[in-house]
Design a protein around this motif. Sequence first.
Motif: not given
Length: 86
Positions: A18-19, A29-31, A59-61, A69-70
Amino acid sequence: MTTTMNQRETTLWMVNEVPARMVYAGRRWLVTDTPTRLRESVWAAPLEEHRGLYGWRFQATDTEERSLVFDVYRAEDGWRVHRAYG
C-alpha cells in the motif's frame, strides 16, 4: 479546488503493498489517509490502452504541510501521477 492532469513520473514507496510515501515534482510526500485502489474503470483511456492498469488514490502531505489528493498508476517503467487535486 484545483485539478492538474499529467503523466509525471514519481517514486512511490509501499508498505505491505500500500502506498506510504513518494517523491513527486521534486518534493517529498507522506501518505496521510487510507489509499483506495483504483481499477480499470476510472481511467480516461480506451480500454485496449489500459487493460490491466491499476493504481491508487490517496491524500499526501509534503514537508511544507501542503496536502493534495493524487491518482497514481503503474506504468511499464514505474509509477506515474495521473491527476493531483488541491
